[in-house]
Design a protein around this motif. Structure first.
Motif, PDB file in Angstrom:
ATOM      1  N   LYS A 182      38.373  55.850  38.120  1.00 50.73           N
ATOM      2  CA  LYS A 182      37.784  54.614  37.584  1.00 50.73           C
ATOM      3  C   LYS A 182      36.305  54.524  37.978  1.00 50.73           C
ATOM      4  CE  LYS A 182      38.216  50.246  36.044  1.00 50.73           C
ATOM      5  NZ  LYS A 182      38.982  49.642  35.004  1.00 50.73           N
ATOM      6  N   PHE A 183      35.981  54.837  39.237  1.00 57.04           N
ATOM      7  CA  PHE A 183      34.585  54.814  39.674  1.00 57.04           C
ATOM      8  C   PHE A 183      33.777  55.810  38.860  1.00 57.04           C
ATOM      9  CE2 PHE A 183      30.869  56.071  42.004  1.00 57.04           C
ATOM     10  CZ  PHE A 183      30.459  54.949  42.707  1.00 57.04           C
ATOM     11  N   LYS A 184      34.252  57.038  38.785  1.00 59.39           N
ATOM     12  CA  LYS A 184      33.513  58.110  38.095  1.00 59.39           C
ATOM     13  C   LYS A 184      33.291  57.785  36.620  1.00 59.39           C
ATOM     14  CE  LYS A 184      33.546  61.463  41.367  1.00 59.39           C
ATOM     15  NZ  LYS A 184      32.348  61.494  42.146  1.00 59.39           N
ATOM     16  N   LYS A 238      21.199  56.567  40.495  1.00 53.98           N
ATOM     17  CA  LYS A 238      22.461  56.966  41.105  1.00 53.98           C
ATOM     18  C   LYS A 238      23.201  55.687  41.476  1.00 53.98           C
ATOM     19  CE  LYS A 238      25.361  59.568  43.584  1.00 53.98           C
ATOM     20  NZ  LYS A 238      26.658  59.424  42.991  1.00 53.98           N
ATOM     21  N   VAL A 239      24.365  55.478  40.874  1.00 54.35           N
ATOM     22  CA  VAL A 239      25.173  54.320  41.227  1.00 54.35           C
ATOM     23  C   VAL A 239      25.658  54.520  42.655  1.00 54.35           C
ATOM     24  CG1 VAL A 239      27.289  53.036  40.739  1.00 54.35           C
ATOM     25  CG2 VAL A 239      25.865  53.829  38.846  1.00 54.35           C
ATOM     26  N   THR A 240      25.355  53.562  43.513  1.00 54.85           N
ATOM     27  CA  THR A 240      25.778  53.671  44.908  1.00 54.85           C
ATOM     28  C   THR A 240      27.053  52.886  45.173  1.00 54.85           C
ATOM     29  OG1 THR A 240      24.296  51.868  45.533  1.00 54.85           O
ATOM     30  CG2 THR A 240      23.460  54.129  45.766  1.00 54.85           C
ATOM     31  N   GLY A 241      27.376  51.959  44.281  1.00 58.19           N
ATOM     32  CA  GLY A 241      28.616  51.224  44.481  1.00 58.19           C
ATOM     33  C   GLY A 241      28.851  50.150  43.444  1.00 58.19           C
ATOM     34  N   PHE A 242      30.115  49.779  43.369  1.00 57.75           N
ATOM     35  CA  PHE A 242      30.545  48.630  42.582  1.00 57.75           C
ATOM     36  C   PHE A 242      31.150  47.651  43.581  1.00 57.75           C
ATOM     37  CE2 PHE A 242      30.920  52.243  39.627  1.00 57.75           C
ATOM     38  CZ  PHE A 242      30.109  51.789  38.604  1.00 57.75           C
ATOM     39  N   ARG A 243      30.941  46.366  43.350  1.00 57.15           N
ATOM     40  CA  ARG A 243      31.465  45.361  44.275  1.00 57.15           C
ATOM     41  C   ARG A 243      32.018  44.177  43.500  1.00 57.15           C
ATOM     42  NH1 ARG A 243      27.071  42.385  43.494  1.00 57.15           N
ATOM     43  NH2 ARG A 243      25.185  43.593  43.267  1.00 57.15           N
ATOM     44  N   SER A 244      32.862  43.449  44.159  1.00 57.12           N
ATOM     45  CA  SER A 244      33.449  42.268  43.552  1.00 57.12           C
ATOM     46  C   SER A 244      32.376  41.208  43.369  1.00 57.12           C
ATOM     47  CB  SER A 244      34.565  41.735  44.455  1.00 57.12           C
ATOM     48  OG  SER A 244      35.122  40.577  43.899  1.00 57.12           O
ATOM     49  N   PHE A 257      22.804  44.369  39.530  1.00 55.14           N
ATOM     50  CA  PHE A 257      23.134  43.381  38.507  1.00 55.14           C
ATOM     51  C   PHE A 257      24.639  43.168  38.506  1.00 55.14           C
ATOM     52  CE2 PHE A 257      22.827  47.550  36.529  1.00 55.14           C
ATOM     53  CZ  PHE A 257      24.004  47.657  35.798  1.00 55.14           C
ATOM     54  N   THR A 258      25.076  42.100  37.855  1.00 54.51           N
ATOM     55  CA  THR A 258      26.501  41.781  37.795  1.00 54.51           C
ATOM     56  C   THR A 258      26.956  41.748  36.346  1.00 54.51           C
ATOM     57  OG1 THR A 258      26.368  40.489  39.826  1.00 54.51           O
ATOM     58  CG2 THR A 258      28.260  40.062  38.406  1.00 54.51           C
ATOM     59  N   ILE A 259      28.059  42.443  36.102  1.00 49.87           N
ATOM     60  CA  ILE A 259      28.686  42.471  34.776  1.00 49.87           C
ATOM     61  C   ILE A 259      29.821  41.448  34.786  1.00 49.87           C
ATOM     62  CG2 ILE A 259      29.993  43.881  33.145  1.00 49.87           C
ATOM     63  CD1 ILE A 259      28.542  46.333  34.357  1.00 49.87           C
ATOM     64  N   THR A 260      29.815  40.557  33.805  1.00 53.56           N
ATOM     65  CA  THR A 260      30.814  39.481  33.799  1.00 53.56           C
ATOM     66  C   THR A 260      32.070  39.823  32.998  1.00 53.56           C
ATOM     67  OG1 THR A 260      29.752  38.385  31.927  1.00 53.56           O
ATOM     68  CG2 THR A 260      29.078  37.684  34.147  1.00 53.56           C
ATOM     69  N   ASN A 261      32.058  40.916  32.266  1.00 51.09           N
ATOM     70  CA  ASN A 261      33.264  41.284  31.515  1.00 51.09           C
ATOM     71  C   ASN A 261      33.792  42.662  31.920  1.00 51.09           C
ATOM     72  OD1 ASN A 261      31.083  42.573  30.261  1.00 51.09           O
ATOM     73  ND2 ASN A 261      32.008  42.473  28.234  1.00 51.09           N
ATOM     74  N   LEU A 262      33.656  42.968  33.209  1.00 51.19           N
ATOM     75  CA  LEU A 262      34.250  44.173  33.788  1.00 51.19           C
ATOM     76  C   LEU A 262      34.953  43.719  35.057  1.00 51.19           C
ATOM     77  CD1 LEU A 262      34.662  47.260  33.963  1.00 51.19           C
ATOM     78  CD2 LEU A 262      32.502  47.364  35.234  1.00 51.19           C
ATOM     79  N   GLN A 263      36.273  43.641  34.979  1.00 47.30           N
ATOM     80  CA  GLN A 263      37.035  43.149  36.129  1.00 47.30           C
ATOM     81  C   GLN A 263      36.975  44.147  37.276  1.00 47.30           C
ATOM     82  OE1 GLN A 263      41.154  42.251  35.343  1.00 47.30           O
ATOM     83  NE2 GLN A 263      41.292  40.950  37.149  1.00 47.30           N
ATOM     84  N   PHE A 264      36.654  43.634  38.448  1.00 48.21           N
ATOM     85  CA  PHE A 264      36.601  44.478  39.631  1.00 48.21           C
ATOM     86  C   PHE A 264      38.021  44.797  40.082  1.00 48.21           C
ATOM     87  CE2 PHE A 264      36.534  45.285  44.168  1.00 48.21           C
ATOM     88  CZ  PHE A 264      35.565  46.270  44.238  1.00 48.21           C
ATOM     89  N   THR A 265      38.254  46.067  40.380  1.00 50.48           N
ATOM     90  CA  THR A 265      39.528  46.512  40.929  1.00 50.48           C
ATOM     91  C   THR A 265      39.235  47.371  42.148  1.00 50.48           C
ATOM     92  OG1 THR A 265      39.520  48.428  39.448  1.00 50.48           O
ATOM     93  CG2 THR A 265      40.727  46.479  38.690  1.00 50.48           C
ATOM     94  N   ALA A 266      40.204  47.509  43.016  1.00 50.62           N
ATOM     95  CA  ALA A 266      40.016  48.236  44.273  1.00 50.62           C
ATOM     96  C   ALA A 266      39.540  49.670  44.041  1.00 50.62           C
ATOM     97  CB  ALA A 266      41.309  48.230  45.078  1.00 50.62           C
ATOM     98  N   ASP A 267      40.007  50.301  42.961  1.00 50.36           N
ATOM     99  CA  ASP A 267      39.599  51.693  42.727  1.00 50.36           C
ATOM    100  C   ASP A 267      38.125  51.822  42.336  1.00 50.36           C
ATOM    101  OD1 ASP A 267      40.354  50.473  40.349  1.00 50.36           O
ATOM    102  OD2 ASP A 267      41.270  52.264  39.504  1.00 50.36           O
ATOM    103  N   LEU A 268      37.503  50.733  41.890  1.00 50.59           N
ATOM    104  CA  LEU A 268      36.062  50.771  41.616  1.00 50.59           C
ATOM    105  C   LEU A 268      35.259  50.889  42.914  1.00 50.59           C
ATOM    106  CD1 LEU A 268      35.302  48.244  38.741  1.00 50.59           C
ATOM    107  CD2 LEU A 268      34.780  50.673  38.797  1.00 50.59           C
ATOM    108  N   ALA A 269      35.850  50.511  44.014  1.00 47.90           N
ATOM    109  CA  ALA A 269      35.158  50.579  45.302  1.00 47.90           C
ATOM    110  C   ALA A 269      35.262  51.967  45.930  1.00 47.90           C
ATOM    111  CB  ALA A 269      35.727  49.536  46.257  1.00 47.90           C
ATOM    112  N   MET A 270      36.055  52.845  45.328  1.00 49.40           N
ATOM    113  CA  MET A 270      36.261  54.187  45.883  1.00 49.40           C
ATOM    114  C   MET A 270      35.502  55.224  45.054  1.00 49.40           C
ATOM    115  SD  MET A 270      40.278  54.003  46.940  1.00 49.40           S
ATOM    116  CE  MET A 270      40.864  53.712  45.287  1.00 49.40           C
ATOM    117  N   PRO A 271      34.408  55.768  45.602  1.00 51.98           N
ATOM    118  CA  PRO A 271      33.549  56.701  44.853  1.00 51.98           C
ATOM    119  C   PRO A 271      34.246  57.943  44.304  1.00 51.98           C
ATOM    120  CG  PRO A 271      32.436  55.954  46.825  1.00 51.98           C
ATOM    121  CD  PRO A 271      33.844  55.448  46.913  1.00 51.98           C
TER     122      PRO A 271
END
Length: 119
Positions: free
Chosen positions: A27-29, A56-62, A9-23
């Motif tokens: 920020k990811f944790k 288990k969250v496998t990732g966040f993406r832009s 799913f996509t969240i529209t009020n959570l800005q994607f940042t590069a650190d969200l892509a790093m498990p």
């Protein structure tokens, strides 16, 4: 036996940042923990609730817009004789209802057409 299915799913009020892509990032944790706080109770209230073992969250993406963040997760349930079969459409409709038509997940806003459940 344990079975898996994917949830996106996509969240529209959570800005994607590069650190969200790093498990391993803080920020990811921290965002991962928040997702569990909101996602797990939904499944526990659904038709697979008694068999649900977690996600288990496998990732966040832009997302499409820079303020959007896509969430990818693998969820599990115990395959039990009492559960006739995993009905992804039924689970999708239950999640849709519990998220106000795929618009709200706690304090997060969801992109209406972004929910995907695949068994």
């Amino acid at each position: 036996a344990v079975r898996n299915f994917t949830l996106n799913f996509t969240i529209t009020n959570l800005q994607f940042t590069a650190d969200l892509a790093m498990p391993n990032s803080k920020k990811f944790k921290s965002t991962e923990k928040v997702m569990y706080y909101y996602i797990d109770p939904l499944f526990q209230k659904s038709s697979i609730g008694p068999y649900f073992t977690g996600c288990k969250v496998t990732g966040f993406r832009s997302g499409r817009d820079r303020d959007d963040t896509g969430v990818d997760a693998v969820c599990s349930y115990k395959n039990n004789a009492s559960l006739a079969r995993f009905d992804r459409e039924k689970v999708y409709h239950e999640l849709s209802t519990m998220t106000n038509g795929v618009t709200k997940l706690g304090h997060f806003s969801l992109e209406k057409n972004s929910l995907y459940v695949n068994g």
